[in-house]
Design an enzyme around this catalytic site. Structure first.
Site, mmCIF file in Angstrom:
data_model
loop_
_atom_site.group_PDB
_atom_site.id
_atom_site.type_symbol
_atom_site.label_atom_id
_atom_site.label_comp_id
_atom_site.label_asym_id
_atom_site.label_seq_id
_atom_site.Cartn_x
_atom_site.Cartn_y
_atom_site.Cartn_z
ATOM 1 N N ASP A 17 0.872 -1.165 0.000
ATOM 2 C CA ASP A 17 0.000 0.000 0.000
ATOM 3 C C ASP A 17 0.921 1.230 0.000
ATOM 4 O OD1 ASP A 17 -2.174 1.688 0.300
ATOM 5 O OD2 ASP A 17 -2.228 1.444 2.475
ATOM 6 N N ASP A 19 -0.149 5.040 0.818
ATOM 7 C CA ASP A 19 -0.385 6.072 1.836
ATOM 8 C C ASP A 19 -0.372 5.487 3.238
ATOM 9 O OD1 ASP A 19 -0.952 8.219 -0.094
ATOM 10 O OD2 ASP A 19 -2.657 6.959 -0.625
ATOM 11 N N GLU A 297 13.467 10.971 24.559
ATOM 12 C CA GLU A 297 14.104 10.777 25.867
ATOM 13 C C GLU A 297 15.443 10.063 25.774
ATOM 14 O OE1 GLU A 297 11.790 9.061 28.958
ATOM 15 O OE2 GLU A 297 9.988 10.165 28.442
HETATM 16 N N1 RBF Z 1 8.390 3.393 27.689
HETATM 17 C C1 RBF Z 1 7.437 2.517 27.300
HETATM 18 O O1 RBF Z 1 6.278 2.679 27.710
HETATM 19 N N2 RBF Z 1 7.721 1.474 26.470
HETATM 20 C C2 RBF Z 1 8.968 1.244 26.006
HETATM 21 O O2 RBF Z 1 9.174 0.294 25.231
HETATM 22 C C3 RBF Z 1 10.009 2.126 26.418
HETATM 23 N N3 RBF Z 1 11.299 1.920 26.007
HETATM 24 C C4 RBF Z 1 12.292 2.771 26.454
HETATM 25 C C5 RBF Z 1 13.616 2.549 26.077
HETATM 26 C C6 RBF Z 1 14.655 3.385 26.502
HETATM 27 C C7 RBF Z 1 16.062 3.101 26.094
HETATM 28 C C8 RBF Z 1 14.347 4.501 27.326
HETATM 29 C C9 RBF Z 1 15.427 5.427 27.804
HETATM 30 C C10 RBF Z 1 13.025 4.733 27.700
HETATM 31 C C11 RBF Z 1 11.980 3.882 27.282
HETATM 32 N N4 RBF Z 1 10.663 4.079 27.659
HETATM 33 C C12 RBF Z 1 9.671 3.204 27.266
HETATM 34 C C13 RBF Z 1 10.300 5.309 28.360
HETATM 35 C C14 RBF Z 1 10.388 5.186 29.849
HETATM 36 O O3 RBF Z 1 9.164 4.697 30.274
HETATM 37 C C15 RBF Z 1 10.665 6.591 30.379
HETATM 38 O O4 RBF Z 1 11.850 7.062 29.836
HETATM 39 C C16 RBF Z 1 10.877 6.678 31.860
HETATM 40 O O5 RBF Z 1 10.571 5.538 32.511
HETATM 41 C C17 RBF Z 1 10.060 7.807 32.486
HETATM 42 O O6 RBF Z 1 9.746 8.828 31.652
HETATM 43 MG MG MG Z 2 -3.275 3.159 3.160
#
Ligand code: RBF
Ligand code: MG
Length: 371
Positions: A17, A19, A297
Site C-alpha cells: 500500500d 499512503d 528521551e
Molecule cells: N516506555 C514505554 O512505555 N515502552 C517502552 O518500550 C520504552 N522503552 C524505552 C527505552 C529506553 C532506552 C528509554 C530510555 C526509555 C523507554 N521508555 C519506554 C520510556 C520510559 O518509560 C521513560 O523514559 C521513563 O521511565 C520515564 O519517563
Molecule cells: Mg493506506
C-alpha cells in the site's frame, strides 16, 4: 507482536500500500486540513482520522464534511481543497524502512506491486518524488482503475492479476498491517501480523529473503542530528527508576518525530561543556505512562555528578533497536530498558557506529552565529 502462526503462508511476491505504509500522507493531509477548516471557521481537532485512512479521496472528503458539519458538497470540497494540495506532494516523505524494503525485495528478485486507493494520477505524482521507486514495481493499480476501491478485494486481485504475481495469488495472500494511526492496533486485528513500522518487518517469517543489515541486534539508520536545551534534566523524573533520561523538547523536530517510528534508538550525545557520551533513547508515547505527546528521551550512558538541566544537548542517532512496547509491569519495562542499554553500549563500539562519535554537530559552537 502477535502473529497468527497457523495462517502463515510462504510468500513469493508482495503487494504494498502507498499512503501511510510507504509515505506519510496522513501527516501532510492533516496540515492541509488544518488550514482549510479555518475557511469554514472550524478548528482541526484530529477528529475522524480513522474514518479517513485507507479511503478513496472522495469518501475521505465526505467523512470530513460529516465530522465537521461543513456546509458544502463533496464536489465543492474537492475543488476548493485541490490547490492547497498542489505544492504538498514533495512533503510526503518516505516512512521508516520503506525505501529499504522496496530496494531489498527488488534486488532479491521478489516481484512487488503497489495497490492504492488513490487515483493513478496522484500515485504517479507522489512516486515522482521518490527516486527509483516506480521502476521497481511490476504493477501499479490505482483506486480509479477498479470498479470498487478498498475494502473491496478487487484492487488486490487486479494487482495480483499480472504474470509475475499470479504465483503469489495462487498461494493465497497473507496481510501484514503497519498502522499509521497510533494505539489503534485492535482495528487491524484481522491482519496476519501487525507491526509498528516497516523496520520491524521480518521477511524470513514469510519465506522471503531476509534483510541482511541487522547487526548485533541493531539496525543502522540515519544518522539523524537533533539537539536543543535539556528540558528535563538528569537527576529528575526517572532517576528513581535508575533511568535518568534527559528530555529535549520535541518542538522543532516535528518533522523527524512525525515520521520516525516510535521505538528505541541509540547513538552519540554531546554536552557543550562536558564531552561526548554513548546514548540510548526512546522516541514515542511511552504507553506504560499513557503520555499524550510523543517524547524524545535520551539516556546518556555515564555517571554524572550533577544535573545538566538547560544545557545544550546534541544527538547523533545512528541505530534502531526495537519498537516501543507496552509491558505488564514497571519491572519488566525497566529490565527491557537495561537490555537496550547493553545492546547500545556494545554496538556503539562497532566501527559502523563509533565513527559518528566525531561528528562536528555534537560539539556546540561557543559563539552562536545567527547571520
Ligand atoms: N516506555 C514505554 O512505555 N515502552 C517502552 O518500550 C520504552 N522503552 C524505552 C527505552 C529506553 C532506552 C528509554 C530510555 C526509555 C523507554 N521508555 C519506554 C520510556 C520510559 O518509560 C521513560 O523514559 C521513563 O521511565 C520515564 O519517563
Ligand atoms: Mg493506506
Amino acid at each position: 507482536m502477535a502473529m497468527k502462526s497457523l495462517t502463515r503462508k510462504l510468500v513469493s511476491c508482495v503487494i504494498l500500500d502507498l499512503d501511510g505504509t510507504l509515505i506519510n500522507t496522513e501527516g501532510v493531509v492533516e496540515d492541509v486540513l488544518k488550514v482549510f477548516l479555518v475557511k469554514y471557521g472550524k478548528q482541526w481537532d484530529g477528529r475522524g482520522t480513522l474514518n479517513r485512512t485507507g479511503k478513496a479521496p472522495i469518501e475521505a472528503a465526505a467523512s470530513i464534511i460529516e465530522d465537521y458539519g461543513l456546509p458544502c458538497t463533496t464536489e465543492e470540497f474537492m475543488t476548493d481543497i485541490a490547490p492547497l494540495f498542489s505544492d504538498c506532494w514533495s512533503k510526503m516523505v518516505a516512512l521508516p524502512g520503506a525505501e529499504r524494503l522496496i530496494k531489498h525485495l527488488h534486488n532479491r528478485g521478489v516481484p512487488i506491486a503497489l495497490a492504492s486507493n488513490s487515483p493513478k494520477a496522484s500515485i504517479e505524482t507522489k512516486l515522482s518524488y521518490h527516486h527509483g521507486w516506480k521502476e521497481r514495481f511490476s504493477v501499479i493499480i490505482g483506486g480509479d482503475e477498479v470498479r470498487e476501491g478498498k475494502p473491496s478485494p478487487e484492487i488486490f486481485l487486479e494487482a495480483a492479476n499480472n504474470p509475475g504475481i499470479t504465483a503469489g495469488k495462487a498461494a493465497g495472500m497473507a496481510v501484514v498491517a503497519v498502522p499509521s494511526v497510533p494505539n489503534q492496533t485492535h482495528v487491524y486485528s484481522c491482519a496476519d501480523e501487525v507491526i509498528n513500522s516497516l523496520l520491524d518487518l521480518h521477511l524470513e517469517n514469510w519465506g522471503l529473503p531476509p534483510f541482511q543489515d541487522w547487526i548485533e541486534g541493531t539496525l543502522p539508520i540515519g544518522p539523524w542530528y537533533i539537539g536543543g536545551p535539556v528540558i528535563k534534566g538528569y537527576g529528575r523524573g526517572s532517576k528513581v527508576l535508575g533511568i535518568p533520561t534527559a528530555n529535549i523538547s520535541p518542538n522543532g523536530f516535528s518533522d523527524i518525530l512525525s515520521v520516525s517510528a516510535s521505538g528505541v534508538y541509540f547513538g552519540w550525545a554531546g554536552l557543550s561543556t562536558r564531552g561526548i557520551y554513548k546514548m540510548v533513547m526512546s522516541i514515542g508515547w511511552n504507553p506504560y505512562f499513557h503520555n499524550a505527546e510523543k517524547t524524545i528521551e535520551p539516556w546518556l550512558l555515564h555517571d554524572f555528578n550533577e544535573d545538566f538541566y538547560g544545557e545544550e544537548l546534541r544527538l547523533a542517532i545512528v541505530g534502531y533497536i526495537r519498537p516501543e512496547a507496552n509491558f505488564p509491569s514497571l519491572d519488566d519495562l525497566i529490565k527491557r530498558i537495561h537490555e537496550d542499554r547493553r545492546i547500545a553500549e556494545k554496538a556503539l563500539d562497532l566501527p559502523l557506529y563509533s565513527s559518528y562519535k566525531g561528528a562536528p554537530y555534537l560539539i556546540t559552537p561557543l559563539v552562536q552565529d545567527d547571520r
